[in-house]
Design a protein around this motif. Sequence first.
Motif: not given
Length: 269
Positions: A182, A188, A192, A195, A197, A200-202, A205
Amino acid sequence: MKHRKLLLLTPVIILTFLYFLVSYSDLLPDGLTHESFTVIMIFLATIYLWATEVIPLPVTAFLGIFLLALSGSVSLADSLYGLGSRVVFLIIVGFFLAAGLTKSGLDKRIAYNILRHTHSEHSVLLGVILITSFLSMIISNTTTTLLMIPIALHVMHKVRMNNEALLLGIAFAANVGGAGLLIGTPPNIIGSEALGWGFYEWMVHALPFTLIMILLLYLSFIFYFKPKHERIKKHLVADLGPLKPEEKKAGLIIIFTLLLWVSSPFHHL
């Protein structure tokens, strides 16, 4: 040379003539204000001057800011707003870190260590791409490039290899690696937030795709530049001895800055 510059300035002169002609002849299309038209013309002139480099790039940048404020199309505060962007300060800090790396001699030591652990042009290129990609995941891709270029220049001075491959490898790897985490690059963060996010989520994926892209980048460079597998002559790669005090200070400052950037999702600085 002067005639060439005058020739390149001709489109700017034409734009200026059109601006005054349209502005003071009431030829503006419906719905387009005079301020909007002024901004568009300044934008076109600035892009053209950047592309042709008739005048130095920084001068063109400040000229654009000056014209926006002078024309009254935007306020002085709005014309200077971009200088307060955090991205601008990230780039400035990147220059500071790169200058410290070079001034202390730490870039030379890192370059020599890369050369000691690589044995061919092929492995030098691979090492530089991997290091640049990793650094770009945790700091801005612009800052990573600024840090790696002095190291690459030292490598180029010590061994014979394809300089285009080495420098382009840094530029490309910085952009590819920056997508992995991220904090790698400001886009980014924008994506994010849209979204919803977090860090961690970034990572979950984006990191797998980034690793694939790094591999494809390396393979494409092998195909296009065809680096040699022959052993490189590491002449003048001397033992620099223990770390000097200025190298230690520069290294600690750079590491401390990197740690703050990496941990920014937690302390929000």
